[in-house]
Design a protein around this motif. Structure first.
Motif, mmCIF file in Angstrom:
data_model
loop_
_atom_site.group_PDB
_atom_site.id
_atom_site.type_symbol
_atom_site.label_atom_id
_atom_site.label_comp_id
_atom_site.label_asym_id
_atom_site.label_seq_id
_atom_site.Cartn_x
_atom_site.Cartn_y
_atom_site.Cartn_z
ATOM 1 N N GLN A 280 0.810 -1.203 0.000
ATOM 2 C CA GLN A 280 0.000 0.000 0.000
ATOM 3 C C GLN A 280 0.855 1.269 0.000
ATOM 4 O O GLN A 280 0.393 2.337 -0.381
ATOM 5 N N GLY A 281 2.111 1.160 0.444
ATOM 6 C CA GLY A 281 2.984 2.332 0.444
ATOM 7 C C GLY A 281 3.186 2.895 -0.945
ATOM 8 O O GLY A 281 3.390 4.107 -1.117
ATOM 9 N N GLY A 282 3.127 2.042 -1.962
ATOM 10 C CA GLY A 282 3.274 2.500 -3.338
ATOM 11 C C GLY A 282 2.150 3.437 -3.740
ATOM 12 O O GLY A 282 2.349 4.350 -4.544
ATOM 13 N N ILE A 283 0.950 3.228 -3.185
ATOM 14 C CA ILE A 283 -0.169 4.109 -3.483
ATOM 15 C C ILE A 283 0.122 5.510 -2.958
ATOM 16 O O ILE A 283 -0.106 6.508 -3.635
ATOM 17 N N ALA A 284 0.647 5.575 -1.726
ATOM 18 C CA ALA A 284 0.970 6.876 -1.139
ATOM 19 C C ALA A 284 2.016 7.604 -1.974
ATOM 20 O O ALA A 284 1.882 8.803 -2.257
ATOM 21 N N LEU A 285 3.053 6.883 -2.391
ATOM 22 C CA LEU A 285 4.096 7.495 -3.208
ATOM 23 C C LEU A 285 3.526 7.998 -4.524
ATOM 24 O O LEU A 285 3.874 9.078 -5.003
ATOM 25 N N PHE A 286 2.645 7.215 -5.124
ATOM 26 C CA PHE A 286 2.071 7.589 -6.412
ATOM 27 C C PHE A 286 1.190 8.827 -6.278
ATOM 28 O O PHE A 286 1.193 9.710 -7.142
ATOM 29 N N VAL A 287 0.420 8.890 -5.198
ATOM 30 C CA VAL A 287 -0.450 10.044 -4.990
ATOM 31 C C VAL A 287 0.379 11.316 -4.832
ATOM 32 O O VAL A 287 0.078 12.354 -5.431
ATOM 33 N N SER B 82 -15.991 7.040 -16.766
ATOM 34 C CA SER B 82 -15.092 7.678 -15.806
ATOM 35 C C SER B 82 -13.758 6.955 -15.658
ATOM 36 O O SER B 82 -12.839 7.474 -15.037
ATOM 37 N N GLY B 83 -13.660 5.746 -16.201
ATOM 38 C CA GLY B 83 -12.437 4.960 -16.051
ATOM 39 C C GLY B 83 -12.421 4.119 -14.800
ATOM 40 O O GLY B 83 -11.487 3.347 -14.572
ATOM 41 N N ALA B 84 -13.459 4.243 -13.954
ATOM 42 C CA ALA B 84 -13.502 3.495 -12.696
ATOM 43 C C ALA B 84 -13.604 1.992 -12.940
ATOM 44 O O ALA B 84 -12.975 1.193 -12.236
ATOM 45 N N ALA B 85 -14.394 1.593 -13.939
ATOM 46 C CA ALA B 85 -14.571 0.168 -14.218
ATOM 47 C C ALA B 85 -13.249 -0.481 -14.607
ATOM 48 O O ALA B 85 -12.907 -1.569 -14.140
ATOM 49 N N ALA B 86 -12.484 0.203 -15.463
ATOM 50 C CA ALA B 86 -11.186 -0.329 -15.881
ATOM 51 C C ALA B 86 -10.220 -0.393 -14.703
ATOM 52 O O ALA B 86 -9.447 -1.348 -14.569
ATOM 53 N N ILE C 33 -10.991 -0.741 -11.510
ATOM 54 C CA ILE C 33 -11.419 -1.833 -10.622
ATOM 55 C C ILE C 33 -10.963 -3.177 -11.173
ATOM 56 O O ILE C 33 -10.414 -4.015 -10.438
ATOM 57 N N PHE C 34 -11.179 -3.393 -12.466
ATOM 58 C CA PHE C 34 -10.790 -4.682 -13.047
ATOM 59 C C PHE C 34 -9.274 -4.860 -13.019
ATOM 60 O O PHE C 34 -8.776 -5.962 -12.790
ATOM 61 N N SER C 35 -8.536 -3.770 -13.239
ATOM 62 C CA SER C 35 -7.081 -3.872 -13.197
ATOM 63 C C SER C 35 -6.618 -4.245 -11.799
ATOM 64 O O SER C 35 -5.700 -5.060 -11.634
ATOM 65 N N GLY C 36 -7.236 -3.660 -10.770
ATOM 66 C CA GLY C 36 -6.856 -3.983 -9.399
ATOM 67 C C GLY C 36 -7.108 -5.440 -9.056
ATOM 68 O O GLY C 36 -6.284 -6.096 -8.409
ATOM 69 N N ILE C 37 -8.242 -5.947 -9.493
ATOM 70 C CA ILE C 37 -8.551 -7.359 -9.248
ATOM 71 C C ILE C 37 -7.571 -8.259 -9.995
ATOM 72 O O ILE C 37 -7.096 -9.268 -9.460
ATOM 73 N N ALA C 38 -7.245 -7.891 -11.235
ATOM 74 C CA ALA C 38 -6.288 -8.688 -12.020
ATOM 75 C C ALA C 38 -4.912 -8.701 -11.356
ATOM 76 O O ALA C 38 -4.285 -9.759 -11.223
ATOM 77 N N ASN D 181 -5.742 1.986 -19.726
ATOM 78 C CA ASN D 181 -7.006 2.483 -20.270
ATOM 79 C C ASN D 181 -7.700 3.414 -19.276
ATOM 80 O O ASN D 181 -8.294 4.421 -19.657
ATOM 81 N N SER D 182 -7.624 3.066 -18.002
ATOM 82 C CA SER D 182 -8.225 3.908 -16.971
ATOM 83 C C SER D 182 -7.551 5.270 -16.920
ATOM 84 O O SER D 182 -8.209 6.299 -16.692
ATOM 85 N N PHE D 183 -6.233 5.304 -17.134
ATOM 86 C CA PHE D 183 -5.492 6.566 -17.129
ATOM 87 C C PHE D 183 -6.002 7.541 -18.190
ATOM 88 O O PHE D 183 -5.848 8.754 -18.063
ATOM 89 N N HIS D 184 -6.613 7.018 -19.261
ATOM 90 C CA HIS D 184 -7.117 7.868 -20.337
ATOM 91 C C HIS D 184 -8.357 8.651 -19.909
ATOM 92 O O HIS D 184 -8.657 9.700 -20.478
ATOM 93 N N SER D 185 -9.092 8.127 -18.919
ATOM 94 C CA SER D 185 -10.372 8.739 -18.564
ATOM 95 C C SER D 185 -10.411 9.342 -17.169
ATOM 96 O O SER D 185 -11.351 10.078 -16.850
ATOM 97 N N SER D 186 -9.444 9.037 -16.317
ATOM 98 C CA SER D 186 -9.507 9.507 -14.941
ATOM 99 C C SER D 186 -8.162 10.045 -14.468
ATOM 100 O O SER D 186 -7.126 9.773 -15.071
ATOM 101 N N ARG D 187 -8.201 10.813 -13.391
ATOM 102 C CA ARG D 187 -6.978 11.333 -12.806
ATOM 103 C C ARG D 187 -6.158 10.185 -12.237
ATOM 104 O O ARG D 187 -6.690 9.214 -11.713
ATOM 105 N N ALA D 188 -4.845 10.327 -12.305
ATOM 106 C CA ALA D 188 -3.960 9.308 -11.740
ATOM 107 C C ALA D 188 -4.188 9.158 -10.253
ATOM 108 O O ALA D 188 -4.103 8.059 -9.698
ATOM 109 N N ILE D 189 -4.497 10.261 -9.586
ATOM 110 C CA ILE D 189 -4.673 10.259 -8.148
ATOM 111 C C ILE D 189 -5.924 9.475 -7.726
ATOM 112 O O ILE D 189 -6.097 9.150 -6.550
ATOM 113 N N ILE D 190 -6.793 9.165 -8.706
ATOM 114 C CA ILE D 190 -7.979 8.354 -8.460
ATOM 115 C C ILE D 190 -7.789 6.942 -8.991
ATOM 116 O O ILE D 190 -8.055 5.959 -8.305
ATOM 117 N N ALA D 191 -7.318 6.821 -10.227
ATOM 118 C CA ALA D 191 -7.200 5.510 -10.866
ATOM 119 C C ALA D 191 -6.238 4.592 -10.116
ATOM 120 O O ALA D 191 -6.543 3.424 -9.860
#
Length: 297
Positions: free
Chosen positions: A81-88, A158-162, A164-169, A217-227
Motif C-alpha cells: 500500500q505504500g506505493g499508493i501513497a508514493l504515487f499520490v 469515468s475509467g472506474a470500471a477499468a 477496478i478490473f485492473s486492481g482485481i487482475a 485504459n483507466s489513465f485515459h479517462s480519470s486522474r492518476a490520483i484516483i485511478a
C-alpha cells in the motif's frame, strides 16, 4: 521476515514509479479497446517512456516475487500500500493533480497501517495448506465481480470500471505468484521443465498483462490520483483476503499483534475507499504535458 517485507516496500516503490512513467504518456497514446487493442498496445511498446515504465515495473515485480516467496502474501500486500501513497504524492508534485483533505487522510491511514503491520511482526504468524481448487473458485468469483462495473455506462466513462478490473487482475496475479513459488520450490526434476509445466506461471503473466492494459485504459479517462488508488487498493485487498482463504494464512497468536494486524488490514480498506472517493476532475493542463508542449513550441 523483516528483510522480505522491506523487499516488498522496494517492490511497491518501483511499481509506483513505473506506473507514473506510464501515466505521463496517457494523453499521447491511444486507448486499447475493441479492434484497436493490438495496434494500441504496439504503440505503447514503441514509446520509450512507456516501455521504460514497464521495465521499472518488471524489476519491482521481481522484488515482489522474492518477498512473497518468504513472507505471507497478505502481509506483503499491506506493505504494498505504500506505493499508493508514493504515487499520490508524485501525482500532485509531477502531474499537477490536486489532493483533497480526504485523500491526505487516506495517505496517512496507509502510513499508519504499515506502522501497525511492522509492530505486529514476530507474533507467531503461520501459513496453512495451499488449496488449488479454492484458488480456482476464488478467481472465478472475483472475475465476475470485476466484470460487473463494466455494465455501468457511467463507470466505464469515468475509467472506474477499468481501474477496478485492473486492481482485481493485479491482486489475482499476486496470489498466482505465491502459488507459483510454492509449485516451483524443491528439487524435484529440472527447474526449466517445472517452469514450463507450471500453470501458475502463465496465470501470473496473463493477470499482469490484463492489469496493465486495463489500468492504462483507466489513465485515459480519470486522474492518476484516483485511478491508481482504486486499482492499488483492490490489488492489495485481494491478496489479503485470498491469503487467508486460499493459503490458510493466520493471524499472530498474541492478542496485541493480532489486533494490530487486523487494524492494518482495516486501514488498507478504509484508505483505499478514501483515496478513491474524490470527484475532482482531471487537470486540463498537467505539469508534465504542459512542459512538453512548451518544449515543442
Amino acid at each position: 521476515m523483516i528483510l522480505y517485507l522491506a523487499m516488498a516496500v522496494v517492490a511497491s516503490a518501483l511499481m509506483a514509479l513505473g506506473l507514473l512513467m506510464m501515466k505521463t504518456r496517457s494523453t499521447h497514446l491511444p486507448k486499447a479497446s475493441g479492434a484497436n487493442t493490438i495496434s494500441a498496445i504496439v504503440a505503447w511498446i514503441r514509446d520509450p517512456m512507456w516501455i521504460g515504465g514497464l521495465g521499472v515495473q518488471t524489476v519491482g515485480w521481481a522484488c515482489y516475487v522474492i518477498a512473497v516467496s518468504r513472507a505471507p502474501v497478505s502481509m506483503v500486500a499491506v506493505m504494498g500500500q505504500g506505493g499508493i501513497a508514493l504515487f499520490v504524492v508524485a501525482s500532485v508534485v509531477i502531474l499537477g493533480e490536486r489532493a483533497t483533505p480526504r485523500e491526505w487522510v487516506g495517505i496517512g491511514a496507509i502510513v499508519f497501517g504499515m506502522l501497525l503491520l511492522a509492530l505486529s511482526l514476530g507474533g507467531g504468524e503461520t501459513e496453512g495448506a495451499f488449496e488449488p481448487a479454492t484458488l480456482l473458485m476464488f478467481t472465478a468469483l472475483l472475475t465476475l465481480i470485476g466484470l460487473a462495473p463494466m455494465a455501468v455506462a457511467r463507470m466505464n466513462a469515468s475509467g472506474a470500471a477499468a481501474a477496478i478490473f485492473s486492481g482485481i487482475a493485479f491482486g489475482l496475479g499476486g496470489l498466482f505468484t505465491k502459488a507459483m513459488t510454492l509449485a516451483l520450490a524443491g528439487d524435484n526434476g529440472s527447474l526449466a521443465l517445472r517452469i514450463v509445466s507450471c500453470p501458475y506461471v502463465y496465470s501470473v503473466v496473463a493477470a499482469n498483462i490484463i492489469g496493465i492494459v486495463m489500468l492504462q485504459n483507466s489513465f485515459h479517462s480519470s486522474r492518476a490520483i484516483i485511478a491508481m488508488p482504486l486499482s492499488g487498493a483492490l490489488s492489495n485487498i485481494v491478496p489479503i483476503i485470498g491469503g487467508m482463504i486460499v493459503f490458510g494464512e493466520r493471524l499472530p497468536a498474541g492478542s496485541m499483534p493480532a489486533a494490530m494486524r487486523v487494524g492494518a488490514f482495516a486501514l488498507t480498506i478504509v484508505a483505499g475507499a478514501l483515496l478513491a472517493g474524490s470527484r475532482d476532475q482531471l487537470p486540463s493542463d498537467p505539469v508534465v504535458v504542459g512542459s512538453l508542449s512548451r518544449v515543442k513550441t
